[in-house]
Design a protein around this motif. Structure first.
Motif, PDB file in Angstrom:
ATOM      1  N   TRP A  77      82.052  58.315  91.804  1.00 22.19           N
ATOM      2  CA  TRP A  77      81.005  59.146  91.209  1.00 22.19           C
ATOM      3  C   TRP A  77      79.677  59.022  91.962  1.00 22.19           C
ATOM      4  N   ARG A  86      86.341  54.778  83.005  1.00 21.56           N
ATOM      5  CA  ARG A  86      86.111  56.225  82.931  1.00 21.56           C
ATOM      6  C   ARG A  86      87.260  56.946  83.624  1.00 21.56           C
ATOM      7  N   VAL A 127      76.041  59.693  86.242  1.00 26.26           N
ATOM      8  CA  VAL A 127      77.240  59.113  85.647  1.00 26.26           C
ATOM      9  C   VAL A 127      77.091  57.602  85.521  1.00 26.26           C
ATOM     10  N   ASP A 170      77.107  55.320  82.233  1.00 28.90           N
ATOM     11  CA  ASP A 170      78.113  54.272  82.083  1.00 28.90           C
ATOM     12  C   ASP A 170      77.484  52.963  81.601  1.00 28.90           C
ATOM     13  N   GLY A 211      83.109  62.504  78.273  1.00 23.89           N
ATOM     14  CA  GLY A 211      81.970  61.799  78.833  1.00 23.89           C
ATOM     15  C   GLY A 211      81.010  61.183  77.835  1.00 23.89           C
TER      16      GLY A 211
END
Length: 687
Positions: free
Chosen positions: A26, A354, A32, A36, A372
């Motif tokens: 990513w 993920r 992202v 996270d 997400g």
């Protein structure tokens, strides 16, 4: 044995909770990673395995290293109280390496070199691959060995497979020369006079091949042993490259089931055992049979070092590679995760954090779905478990006090599967071992899974199902165990061959003959539709009565001092011994001459456990589908009650003083476990 071990990492002396994390997938979207970090904290995740398949992101071209993205990940972890198992990326090398150095690519048994792709597609012997891994590992160690977020090394990923290239052939010959010393000794050990396969020059010796030699069983066995040692040697090579920067960082490698290599050999190279568990939950309403099989594997991995292990991978929801990928039903995530803890794990970790957006595992379960965000059932299950793990960290480092052990050797497993008789349609070695283990699991008896070279002095009962490959020293060891008061249980197809897969002469069960007080004349394989039975002798010392069904294997034995406890009911050997007891010194040795089902095993081992004076976790009967496990620090016992039965169950506690570990409330009388329910209780030590 110690009652409590130090935590795996002093930086994180609590239950580890986390996942495989691939931020390099990513890098094109920094948002992202920011999200996270927020979600990790929300889920109660405190550790991530990072960099497992990141070689191309770390060295995009030969000699060009791009560590900046990993700097950012680890620094951000440290700022947020998150830790990392930092991986060496040797599980999958970049395309530039395969293109420039074709020798790093694996050669299969058909002698064809693989193309670039997949993972684990490398040669463990290749000088170039060893050089490149040492460079990469050394740079990782130099840069991150003292990083505050790094708690240990995750060496490669799920080692396995073999390579048949010229480097490996030469290494195999050197290994054989060191073992046997001469071609004469090798020819005798492998019995190469069969089919005129005698070797007259070391260069003639090559690895087994589907289009060449594959019928010499000693050859096949030694190749598997060599592969195990070569993989362990490569793992040690990787560890040596990272160790100097910080000798205090532990090293592990994630093991996966039991195929391909001898994990006892690999275990000697690492500091802590970790493994990846992926049960196919909900194939049936009652998950207890599957749960008991994975209990066996948890016990196996704990027993490799006789101390807590790590559940390094599991799925928080479904997989995408099983025949049918069912979702975990409500409660199963907590139940299955705490099952690992009950059997000795100090962590619950997942593949993956993920979901990948593309490629073969894009639909594999993950904590964070493609949606997400945190508003999913799976994320809530993970977060709920995170709170539980935070509440039970006093269990970290506690031991599992087993008085019972099952003997399970990898080379015996290989030899059984290679034996070419008596039942090539399936002799079901592992299923048999697991069936014996389940009889203890059902009654809450703690069980270690040991090898024939392990110390056995602390056990009261040892079970050795299908100990086909039995060395002379193993026979002497078990004989002394029984003479000194131990209880031994063996089955058909035991004491047949030695360490070279050569049949013992003079009658089976070879080195076990004196201990068992019998010799085996013939063994018969039955078709799936065939049945026989065992009728218990009146007044037998176990107090078992009636008849029990036998199937698949029947061995015809002659007692030589052994007492007959049960006889066959059918066929031309009806009335011949099927279950025997031999008293030797201060101990006893039982032998099952036929494969028996769970009803017999449950009844038999209940009697044997009582006879041997082995403690159960609870002094009460457990309902069907429920098991009880315990860990202890010597002052307190931590009792896990786990319901895999598919229906609500009630468990009667004994009269000791119990409290709920999470709430602190006292517990007594009947404990009601809902479907997929689990309770963790605390009591004063002493099971």
């Amino acid at each position: 044995m110690a009652n409590k071990f130090p935590p795996v990492s002093g930086k994180l002396p609590v239950m580890m909770h986390g996942a495989d994390y691939n931020p390099d997938q990513w890098l094109h979207d920094p948002r992202v990673f920011e999200e996270d970090i927020r979600l990790m904290k929300l889920a109660g995740c405190n550790v991530m395995a990072v960099g497992i398949f990141s070689w191309a992101a770390l060295e995009p071209s030969e000699g060009t290293f791009t560590f900046e993205w990993l700097d950012h990940v680890l620094d951000t972890f440290a700022d947020n109280g998150i830790y990392a198992w930092l991986a060496t990326p040797s599980g999958a090398r970049p395309a530039w390496m395969s293109e420039k150095y074709t020798e790093v690519l694996r050669v299969e048994a058909n002698r064809v070199r693989n193309l670039h792709g997949m993972r684990h597609n490398h040669c463990y012997t290749s000088p170039v691959y060893r050089e490149k891994t040492a460079i990469m590992n050394g740079k990782l160690a130099e840069r991150y060995g003292q990083h505050p977020a790094v708690i240990g090394w995750h060496i490669s990923n799920e080692f396995g497979g073999d390579c048949h290239c010229d480097y490996c052939q030469e290494a195999f010959r050197q290994w054989l020369q060191a073992k046997y010393g001469s071609l004469e000794a090798l020819n005798l050990a492998w019995w190469t006079s069969f089919w005129a396969h005698t070797y007259t020059d070391w260069e003639q010796v090559v690895s087994p091949a589907p289009h060449g030699e594959n019928m010499v069983h000693g050859h096949n066995l030694d190749w598997r042993r060599f592969v195990s040692e070569q993989i362990a040697n490569f793992c040690r090579h990787e560890i040596d490259a990272v160790r100097a920067a910080n000798p205090d960082l532990p090293a592990t490698t994630n093991m996966h089931m039991i195929d391909g290599l001898d994990y006892r050999v690999l275990a000697e190279t690492i500091d802590v055992i970790s493994w990846d568990a992926y049960p196919t939950w909900h194939e049936q309403k009652d998950d207890s049979q599957l749960a008991s099989s994975f209990a066996f594997y948890h016990d196996l991995y704990r027993s490799l070092k006789q101390k807590p292990f790590l559940l390094m991978e599991s799925t928080p929801s479904a997989t995408n590679w099983q025949n049918v990928s069912k979702l975990k039903r409500p409660g199963m995530h907590r139940l299955s995760s705490l099952q690992a803890v009950a059997h000795g794990s100090d962590s619950v970790q997942y593949f993956q954090w993920r979901k990948s957006r593309g490629s073969s595992e894009k639909f594999h379960g993950a904590v964070v779905d493609h949606a997400g965000h945190e508003n999913t059932r799976v994320f809530r299950d993970v977060a709920d478990l995170g709170r539980t793990l935070a509440d039970i960290s006093e269990i970290v480092g506690t031991s599992t006090p087993s008085e019972t052990a099952i003997l399970f050797d990898w080379d015996n497993r290989w030899a059984v599967k290679d034996a070419a008789g008596p039942r090539n349609m399936g002799i079901h070695y592992e299923e048999t071992v697991i069936a014996h283990h389940r009889a203890f699991w059902e009654q809450g008896v703690l069980t270690d899974i040991i090898g024939s070279s392990d110390d056995i002095s602390s056990y009261k009962l040892i079970v050795a199902p299908m100990l086909y490959l039995c060395r002379e020293e193993t026979g002497r060891k078990l004989e002394a165990f029984v003479e000194n008061g131990g209880v031994l249980v063996t089955t058909y197809w035991s004491g047949v061959v030695n360490e070279s897969d050569l049949c013992h002469l003079g009658g089976f069960p070879g080195p076990l003959r004196k201990t068992l007080g019998l010799w085996a004349e013939e063994i018969e394989g039955l078709y799936d539709y065939d049945r026989n039975g065992i009728s218990m002798a009146a007044g037998n010392p176990l107090g078992l009565a009636g008849t029990f069904e036998a199937h698949e294997i029947c061995e015809i034995v002659h007692p030589e001092g052994a007492e007959v406890l049960g006889v066959y009911t059918d066929d031309f050997y009806a009335g011949r011994p099927a279950l025997t007891l031999n008293r030797l010194g201060n101990g006893r040795a039982y032998h099952m001459a036929t494969r028996l089902k769970g009803d017999f095993l449950g009844a038999f081992y209940r009697k044997v456990v009582d006879e041997a004076g082995i403690a159960r976790v609870l002094n009460s009967d457990l309902p069907v589908g429920v098991t009880a496990q315990v860990r202890t620090d010597g002052d307190s016992d931590y009792v896990f009650l786990l319901n895999f039965g598919g229906e609500e169950r009630s468990v009667a506690l004994d009269n000791r003083s119990y409290s709920d570990l999470e709430t602190g409330e006292s517990a007594s009388g009947e404990i009601v476990l809902p479907v997929n329910g689990v309770r963790i209780l605390k009591r004063p030590a002493g099971i």
